[in-house]
Design a protein around this motif. Structure first.
Motif, PDB file in Angstrom:
ATOM      1  N   ARG A 103       4.150  10.639   3.125  1.00 26.86           N
ATOM      2  CA  ARG A 103       5.018  10.140   2.051  1.00 26.86           C
ATOM      3  C   ARG A 103       5.525   8.730   2.367  1.00 26.86           C
ATOM      4  O   ARG A 103       5.565   7.860   1.493  1.00 26.86           O
ATOM      5  CB  ARG A 103       6.199  11.099   1.876  1.00 26.86           C
ATOM      6  CG  ARG A 103       7.236  10.649   0.860  1.00 26.86           C
ATOM      7  CD  ARG A 103       6.649  10.451  -0.517  1.00 26.86           C
ATOM      8  NE  ARG A 103       7.680  10.098  -1.483  1.00 26.86           N
ATOM      9  CZ  ARG A 103       7.422   9.606  -2.680  1.00 26.86           C
ATOM     10  NH1 ARG A 103       6.169   9.409  -3.065  1.00 26.86           N
ATOM     11  NH2 ARG A 103       8.406   9.316  -3.502  1.00 26.86           N
ATOM     12  N   ALA A 104       5.917   8.505   3.615  1.00 22.90           N
ATOM     13  CA  ALA A 104       6.370   7.170   4.012  1.00 22.90           C
ATOM     14  C   ALA A 104       5.263   6.143   3.815  1.00 22.90           C
ATOM     15  O   ALA A 104       5.511   5.008   3.397  1.00 22.90           O
ATOM     16  CB  ALA A 104       6.823   7.182   5.470  1.00 22.90           C
ATOM     17  N   PHE A 233      12.898   7.249   0.358  1.00 24.76           N
ATOM     18  CA  PHE A 233      12.369   8.245   1.272  1.00 24.76           C
ATOM     19  C   PHE A 233      13.368   9.378   1.422  1.00 24.76           C
ATOM     20  O   PHE A 233      14.570   9.151   1.558  1.00 24.76           O
ATOM     21  CB  PHE A 233      12.066   7.625   2.638  1.00 24.76           C
ATOM     22  CG  PHE A 233      11.422   8.571   3.606  1.00 24.76           C
ATOM     23  CD1 PHE A 233      10.080   8.880   3.503  1.00 24.76           C
ATOM     24  CD2 PHE A 233      12.168   9.177   4.614  1.00 24.76           C
ATOM     25  CE1 PHE A 233       9.477   9.760   4.388  1.00 24.76           C
ATOM     26  CE2 PHE A 233      11.584  10.053   5.501  1.00 24.76           C
ATOM     27  CZ  PHE A 233      10.230  10.347   5.388  1.00 24.76           C
ATOM     28  N   SER A 238      12.956  15.793   4.783  1.00 29.90           N
ATOM     29  CA  SER A 238      12.094  15.653   5.954  1.00 29.90           C
ATOM     30  C   SER A 238      12.684  16.359   7.167  1.00 29.90           C
ATOM     31  O   SER A 238      11.961  17.011   7.935  1.00 29.90           O
ATOM     32  CB  SER A 238      11.883  14.167   6.281  1.00 29.90           C
ATOM     33  OG  SER A 238      11.227  13.509   5.230  1.00 29.90           O
ATOM     34  N   VAL A 285      10.110  14.277  -0.465  1.00 28.43           N
ATOM     35  CA  VAL A 285       9.079  13.983   0.517  1.00 28.43           C
ATOM     36  C   VAL A 285       7.825  14.783   0.205  1.00 28.43           C
ATOM     37  O   VAL A 285       6.701  14.357   0.486  1.00 28.43           O
ATOM     38  CB  VAL A 285       9.580  14.295   1.952  1.00 28.43           C
ATOM     39  CG1 VAL A 285       9.781  15.800   2.150  1.00 28.43           C
ATOM     40  CG2 VAL A 285       8.597  13.770   2.991  1.00 28.43           C
TER      41      VAL A 285
END
Length: 497
Positions: A103-104, A233, A238, A285
């Motif tokens: 995702r990042a 984010f 996460s 995420v």
């Protein structure tokens, strides 16, 4: 750890120029499919080559370490269950970091996270080569697994970004071929390296190769792929995801103890909480709605989870069987184990091209059927007198099944989502693989613990060891049969753009 990696990735790799987005009205990074001004075909070839080489290295490292486990166990006095953690620690780190870093990469750039991952992989391989103890080796394998997560979580997304649906199956087939070529050469080359240079050489060869891929990426790919630029984010999601997954895996590998059951229950509750948090998040995420609203995506991932859960530990138990019960050297055991991934490496590109023309539910389900047949043959036919020819033939059948399943199933997952979700989908492919592999190892270690206890595999416990192997293979067969139904139920693929 995730926030440190993200901050470092952004620092070392500056972003490409930004432009206003006409559909979202915010600043987004330019997604460049033509780095260095190359033509489209040349750009595709560069991405395919780099992603393919990168896919080979972690696969090779994971496969080669299997034949080195007995010598490692002797040097550090590790029992069979603790040796399993040399493999499982790498898989745990992959599973924990795959989705968040995928995702990042969607938000801050897939190429930069891919490059950083390759660099960490090379450095951690060096540390794995010189541990002071078995525990230290397991610790450094965690970092190697984190790096592998960054590689696998972005490589497939990069390929999906530059190859359209009509060409995607072939590209993903080649990428899968690299993975299984690494798995094929791992037992063979790992056996040679372990026999003549010691088990540490398995890790040392990754250092210059990983550095070479980093330099190649920086030189050949000057563009960037950022499909979710400007989105936030999800740090909370996460963190919950990582803690829940660690608790679940630790619980699985600690069964049948009461503590193991407690950690497993806590982890499952954490995963439920993660799903609820993600449903309410504006920038999750992991878009859990994909599982709720996208049947192809959900069932294809379930099929992958079951497939890897039913197959990965086969190599683990067979390498112990071949080097203890059958008395083979690491080199000879590597020759035998290489038969399965060798068949898969040859057939995966063809299976990938086939999935561009025939629905994945047909091709992948047939592959799962071949795997189930192979597992049943092993469960019924493996004992102290089993011939090597039989084992090689069954492993080849498993390779045929893996080839028909892996490429088409990955193509189905990546083609069922939109571009902005490629990184998450790519991360989910790797996550299902990692969780499945960990579950597979957990099943194997649980049965070894039940039938043998925490002891090394010696002639005194060969009967109990063979009983444990038969039980493990039987469970894997049942799982694979369930996987066939999941694969058939997915329906037709919606080709995303």
């Amino acid at each position: 750890m995730v926030d440190i990696l993200i901050s470092y990735a952004i620092y070392i790799c500056p972003s490409p120029p930004a432009r206003p987005s006409s559909d979202r009205g915010e600043e987004v990074y330019i997604s460049s499919p033509n780095p260095q001004g190359m033509c489209e075909a040349e750009s595709k070839s560069s991405v395919l080559f780099i992603a393919t080489v990168a896919a080979f290295l972690p696969a090779f490292a994971n496969s080669a370490i299997n034949v080195a486990l007995p010598p490692i166990g002797v040097e550090f006095g590790m029992d069979a269950v603790l040796l399993g953690w040399v493999v499982t620690s790498h898989l745990l780190a992959m599973a924990v970091f795959m989705v968040p870093l995928g995702r990042a990469a969607d938000i801050w750039g897939r190429k930069r996270f891919f490059t950083l991952g390759m660099g960490i992989f090379a450095a951690s391989s060096l540390f794995c080569a010189f541990p002071s103890s078995g525990s230290a080796l397991i610790f450094f394998r965690l970092f190697q697994g984190m790096a592998s997560a960054m590689i696998f979580g972005t490589a497939v997304a990069l390929l999906t970004s530059v190859f359209p649906p009509g060409e995607r199956g072939r590209a993903l087939g080649i990428n899968v071929t690299a993975v299984y070529l690494g798995l094929s050469l791992g037992p063979f080359l790992g056996g040679i390296l372990t026999s003549y240079l010691g088990w540490r050489s398995i890790f040392l060869v990754n250092v210059p190769l990983g550095a070479w891929v980093v330099l190649l990426t920086l030189r050949r790919l000057e563009g960037e792929w950022v499909e979710a630029a400007g989105e936030r984010f999800d740090w909370l999601g996460s963190s919950i995801y990582a803690l829940a997954l660690i608790s679940t895996v630790y619980g699985l590998t600690s069964l049948p103890s009461a503590a193991g059951a407690g950690f497993l229950a806590l982890g499952l509750l954490g995963l439920l909480a993660f799903g609820l948090v993600e449903l309410r998040s504006r920038s999750p995420v992991l878009n859990v709605r994909l599982f709720r609203d996208n049947r192809v995506f959900a069932l294809s991932n379930l099929a992958a989870l079951i497939n890897y859960g039913a197959t990965f530990a086969v190599a683990f138990v067979l390498t112990l069987y071949l080097q203890t019960v059958k008395g083979l050297s690491p080199l000879a055991a590597g020759f035998v184990l290489a038969s399965q991934p060798a068949v898969q490496a040859v057939l995966s590109p063809w299976a990938g091209r086939l999935s561009d023309r025939i629905e994945a539910q047909v091709v992948a389900s047939a592959g799962m059927g071949f795997v189930a047949a192979g597992l049943l043959l092993l469960a019924l036919g493996l004992d102290g007198e089993t011939g090597l020819g039989f084992i090689v033939a069954v492993l080849a059948l498993l390779g045929l099944g893996f080839a028909f399943f892996s490429s088409p199933n990955t193509n189905a997952i990546m083609s069922s989502v939109e571009k902005r979700d490629y990184g998450v989908a790519s991360g989910m492919v790797g996550t299902m693989r990692s969780i499945g592999m960990m579950a597979s190892m957990a099943i194997a270690m649980t049965f070894l613990s039940i039938f043998m206890g925490r002891v090394q595999v010696t002639p005194e416990v060969y009967p109990q060891f063979l009983e444990a192997v038969t039980a493990v293979l039987s469970v894997f067969f049942v799982l694979c049969v369930l996987g066939i139904f999941a694969s058939l139920a997915r329906g037709k693929v919606r080709r995303g753009e």
